[in-house]
Design a protein around this motif. Structure first.
Motif, PDB file in Angstrom:
ATOM      1  N   ASN A  12     -48.998 -23.287 -31.935  1.00  0.00           N
ATOM      2  CA  ASN A  12     -49.280 -24.603 -31.368  1.00  0.00           C
ATOM      3  C   ASN A  12     -48.016 -25.264 -30.823  1.00  0.00           C
ATOM      4  OD1 ASN A  12     -52.015 -24.513 -31.871  1.00  0.00           O
ATOM      5  ND2 ASN A  12     -51.856 -25.508 -33.878  1.00  0.00           N
ATOM      6  N   PHE A  13     -46.911 -25.054 -31.525  1.00  0.00           N
ATOM      7  CA  PHE A  13     -45.637 -25.602 -31.059  1.00  0.00           C
ATOM      8  C   PHE A  13     -45.268 -25.026 -29.697  1.00  0.00           C
ATOM      9  CE2 PHE A  13     -41.065 -24.831 -30.586  1.00  0.00           C
ATOM     10  CZ  PHE A  13     -40.608 -26.142 -30.552  1.00  0.00           C
ATOM     11  N   LEU A  14     -45.452 -23.718 -29.534  1.00  0.00           N
ATOM     12  CA  LEU A  14     -45.148 -23.069 -28.257  1.00  0.00           C
ATOM     13  C   LEU A  14     -46.071 -23.579 -27.153  1.00  0.00           C
ATOM     14  CD1 LEU A  14     -44.549 -19.380 -29.426  1.00  0.00           C
ATOM     15  CD2 LEU A  14     -42.828 -21.020 -28.639  1.00  0.00           C
ATOM     16  N   GLN A  15     -47.341 -23.764 -27.511  1.00  0.00           N
ATOM     17  CA  GLN A  15     -48.285 -24.287 -26.526  1.00  0.00           C
ATOM     18  C   GLN A  15     -47.910 -25.703 -26.100  1.00  0.00           C
ATOM     19  OE1 GLN A  15     -52.149 -23.702 -28.503  1.00  0.00           O
ATOM     20  NE2 GLN A  15     -52.646 -22.236 -26.886  1.00  0.00           N
ATOM     21  N   ASN A  16     -47.532 -26.521 -27.077  1.00  0.00           N
ATOM     22  CA  ASN A  16     -47.132 -27.889 -26.766  1.00  0.00           C
ATOM     23  C   ASN A  16     -45.886 -27.923 -25.887  1.00  0.00           C
ATOM     24  OD1 ASN A  16     -49.244 -28.998 -28.231  1.00  0.00           O
ATOM     25  ND2 ASN A  16     -48.026 -29.208 -30.109  1.00  0.00           N
ATOM     26  N   PHE A  17     -44.941 -27.037 -26.186  1.00  0.00           N
ATOM     27  CA  PHE A  17     -43.709 -26.959 -25.398  1.00  0.00           C
ATOM     28  C   PHE A  17     -44.018 -26.550 -23.957  1.00  0.00           C
ATOM     29  CE2 PHE A  17     -40.016 -24.554 -23.809  1.00  0.00           C
ATOM     30  CZ  PHE A  17     -39.065 -25.550 -23.873  1.00  0.00           C
ATOM     31  N   ALA A  18     -44.884 -25.538 -23.814  1.00  0.00           N
ATOM     32  CA  ALA A  18     -45.269 -25.094 -22.470  1.00  0.00           C
ATOM     33  C   ALA A  18     -46.004 -26.201 -21.719  1.00  0.00           C
ATOM     34  CB  ALA A  18     -46.155 -23.853 -22.559  1.00  0.00           C
ATOM     35  N   SER A  19     -46.854 -26.930 -22.432  1.00  0.00           N
ATOM     36  CA  SER A  19     -47.597 -28.034 -21.819  1.00  0.00           C
ATOM     37  C   SER A  19     -46.658 -29.132 -21.344  1.00  0.00           C
ATOM     38  CB  SER A  19     -48.598 -28.600 -22.828  1.00  0.00           C
ATOM     39  OG  SER A  19     -49.219 -29.757 -22.334  1.00  0.00           O
ATOM     40  N   LEU A  20     -45.650 -29.468 -22.172  1.00  0.00           N
ATOM     41  CA  LEU A  20     -44.697 -30.511 -21.800  1.00  0.00           C
ATOM     42  C   LEU A  20     -43.915 -30.123 -20.543  1.00  0.00           C
ATOM     43  CD1 LEU A  20     -43.314 -31.547 -25.315  1.00  0.00           C
ATOM     44  CD2 LEU A  20     -44.542 -33.032 -23.710  1.00  0.00           C
ATOM     45  N   ILE A  21     -43.459 -28.871 -20.494  1.00  0.00           N
ATOM     46  CA  ILE A  21     -42.710 -28.394 -19.328  1.00  0.00           C
ATOM     47  C   ILE A  21     -43.585 -28.445 -18.082  1.00  0.00           C
ATOM     48  CG2 ILE A  21     -41.565 -26.409 -18.275  1.00  0.00           C
ATOM     49  CD1 ILE A  21     -39.919 -27.771 -20.437  1.00  0.00           C
ATOM     50  N   SER A  22     -44.818 -27.952 -18.220  1.00  0.00           N
ATOM     51  CA  SER A  22     -45.745 -27.924 -17.087  1.00  0.00           C
ATOM     52  C   SER A  22     -46.063 -29.336 -16.594  1.00  0.00           C
ATOM     53  CB  SER A  22     -47.035 -27.206 -17.484  1.00  0.00           C
ATOM     54  OG  SER A  22     -47.965 -27.204 -16.438  1.00  0.00           O
ATOM     55  N   ALA A  23     -46.280 -30.262 -17.517  1.00  0.00           N
ATOM     56  CA  ALA A  23     -46.595 -31.645 -17.143  1.00  0.00           C
ATOM     57  C   ALA A  23     -45.401 -32.341 -16.496  1.00  0.00           C
ATOM     58  CB  ALA A  23     -47.038 -32.426 -18.377  1.00  0.00           C
ATOM     59  N   TRP A  24     -44.194 -31.956 -16.902  1.00  0.00           N
ATOM     60  CA  TRP A  24     -42.972 -32.605 -16.424  1.00  0.00           C
ATOM     61  C   TRP A  24     -42.605 -32.197 -15.000  1.00  0.00           C
ATOM     62  CZ3 TRP A  24     -38.157 -30.230 -15.347  1.00  0.00           C
ATOM     63  CH2 TRP A  24     -37.100 -31.120 -15.115  1.00  0.00           C
ATOM     64  N   ILE A  25     -42.888 -30.937 -14.624  1.00  0.00           N
ATOM     65  CA  ILE A  25     -42.478 -30.427 -13.314  1.00  0.00           C
ATOM     66  C   ILE A  25     -43.252 -31.122 -12.199  1.00  0.00           C
ATOM     67  CG2 ILE A  25     -42.379 -28.377 -11.820  1.00  0.00           C
ATOM     68  CD1 ILE A  25     -42.097 -26.680 -14.325  1.00  0.00           C
ATOM     69  N   ASN A  26     -42.524 -31.559 -11.200  1.00  0.00           N
ATOM     70  CA  ASN A  26     -43.127 -32.194 -10.029  1.00  0.00           C
ATOM     71  C   ASN A  26     -44.095 -31.212  -9.358  1.00  0.00           C
ATOM     72  OD1 ASN A  26     -43.616 -33.201  -7.365  1.00  0.00           O
ATOM     73  ND2 ASN A  26     -41.748 -34.433  -7.518  1.00  0.00           N
ATOM     74  N   PRO A  27     -45.340 -31.627  -9.086  1.00  0.00           N
ATOM     75  CA  PRO A  27     -46.300 -30.724  -8.431  1.00  0.00           C
ATOM     76  C   PRO A  27     -45.793 -30.155  -7.112  1.00  0.00           C
ATOM     77  CG  PRO A  27     -47.427 -32.667  -9.258  1.00  0.00           C
ATOM     78  CD  PRO A  27     -45.962 -32.925  -9.431  1.00  0.00           C
ATOM     79  N   ALA A  28     -44.955 -30.903  -6.389  1.00  0.00           N
ATOM     80  CA  ALA A  28     -44.408 -30.409  -5.121  1.00  0.00           C
ATOM     81  C   ALA A  28     -43.531 -29.180  -5.339  1.00  0.00           C
ATOM     82  CB  ALA A  28     -43.612 -31.513  -4.436  1.00  0.00           C
ATOM     83  N   ILE A  29     -42.832 -29.143  -6.476  1.00  0.00           N
ATOM     84  CA  ILE A  29     -41.991 -27.988  -6.789  1.00  0.00           C
ATOM     85  C   ILE A  29     -42.864 -26.763  -7.048  1.00  0.00           C
ATOM     86  CG2 ILE A  29     -40.363 -27.029  -8.467  1.00  0.00           C
ATOM     87  CD1 ILE A  29     -39.258 -29.852  -8.840  1.00  0.00           C
ATOM     88  N   ILE A  30     -43.926 -26.950  -7.821  1.00  0.00           N
ATOM     89  CA  ILE A  30     -44.849 -25.845  -8.094  1.00  0.00           C
ATOM     90  C   ILE A  30     -45.452 -25.328  -6.791  1.00  0.00           C
ATOM     91  CG2 ILE A  30     -47.032 -25.210  -9.212  1.00  0.00           C
ATOM     92  CD1 ILE A  30     -46.364 -27.287 -11.379  1.00  0.00           C
ATOM     93  N   HIS A  31     -45.872 -26.256  -5.932  1.00  0.00           N
ATOM     94  CA  HIS A  31     -46.472 -25.873  -4.658  1.00  0.00           C
ATOM     95  C   HIS A  31     -45.495 -25.055  -3.820  1.00  0.00           C
ATOM     96  CE1 HIS A  31     -49.089 -26.194  -1.136  1.00  0.00           C
ATOM     97  NE2 HIS A  31     -47.986 -26.438  -0.447  1.00  0.00           N
TER      98      HIS A  31
END
Length: 236
Positions: A12-31
């Motif tokens: 769960n800790f790893l999932q939360n960490f991955a979620s935080l990173i994913s939520a933090w990254i600007n969508p334009a960067i992902i695109h």
């Protein structure tokens, strides 16, 4: 049982960490990262099929995609060996959208968001291009595309990248490209699902109208980023 709970807690800790990173990254960067990835795929796919033609980009903005395509093309020899010659053409007003039809109004597509500077873009591309032939064409599409592809020395298109956002600009780009398209041409639509997914508006509407009018058959290859799609022309 305690070992299982401990393992789940770590998971769960790893999932939360991955979620935080994913939520933090600007969508334009992902695109943009996914866009760079699909550009590499498309250059590779056209190279192994030995498709002849040029790269045409409509909506250059700051030149990031244009530069990346040139880089990928230059590095292609490492993966594919010798491949067909290719020139790069970029079309943009470099002054935003200009006047827009009332039904093209969109909360994100505005002069403020998409103003650019051709001198800056030219300098940026020149550093990357080296011996690769390219040409930037400045002007609104209703002015710069009226003379047709032959006037710029374009015969066939290998890759067409539509990043001009609105129906009218995309329609003008497709009409310009109509005589250059061949079986195996890849068409990238960077804003395929804009205007709340309306199939008759924006780039999607222009693409739909174009392939129906010209009786061009296409196949969806993949989606990318925050609403981009890639098609290949399967029959003319």
């Amino acid at each position: 049982m305690s070992d299982t709970v401990s393992l789940l807690t770590k998971f769960n800790f790893l999932q939360n960490f991955a979620s935080l990173i994913s939520a933090w990254i600007n969508p334009a960067i992902i695109h943009n990262l996914e866009k760079y990835h699909i550009l590499k795929k498309v250059h590779y796919l056209t190279a192994i099929e030995n498709i002849e033609g040029d790269y045409l980009e409509f909506g250059v903005f700051t030149g990031s995609s244009f530069c990346h395509s040139i880089r990928v093309h230059q590095m292609q020899k490492k993966y594919c060996g010798e491949h067909t010659a290719m020139k790069f053409y970029g079309f943009d007003s470099f002054s935003g959208f200009g006047s827009m039809e009332s039904d093209e109004n969109h909360p994100f597509y505005s002069q403020v968001d998409f103003n650019s500077n051709i001198e800056y873009v030219e300098k940026r591309i020149r550093r990357v291009a080296k011996n690769t032939e390219y040409k930037l064409v400045e002007g609104y599409f209703q002015d710069s595309l009226t003379s047709g592809p032959k006037s710029y020395g374009i015969d066939k298109s290998k890759i067409i990248f539509i990043d001009s956002d609105t129906f009218s600009s995309a329609a003008q780009a497709f009409e310009f490209c109509s005589t250059t398209i061949q079986q195996g041409t890849y068409i990238i639509l960077d804003d395929h699902f804009s205007y709340c997914g309306d199939i008759n508006r924006g780039v999607a509407g222009a693409f739909k109208e174009f392939i129906e009018k010209r009786e061009i058959e296409v196949r969806l290859v993949f989606h990318y980023g925050m609403g981009g799609s890639v098609y290949v022309v399967s029959n003319m």
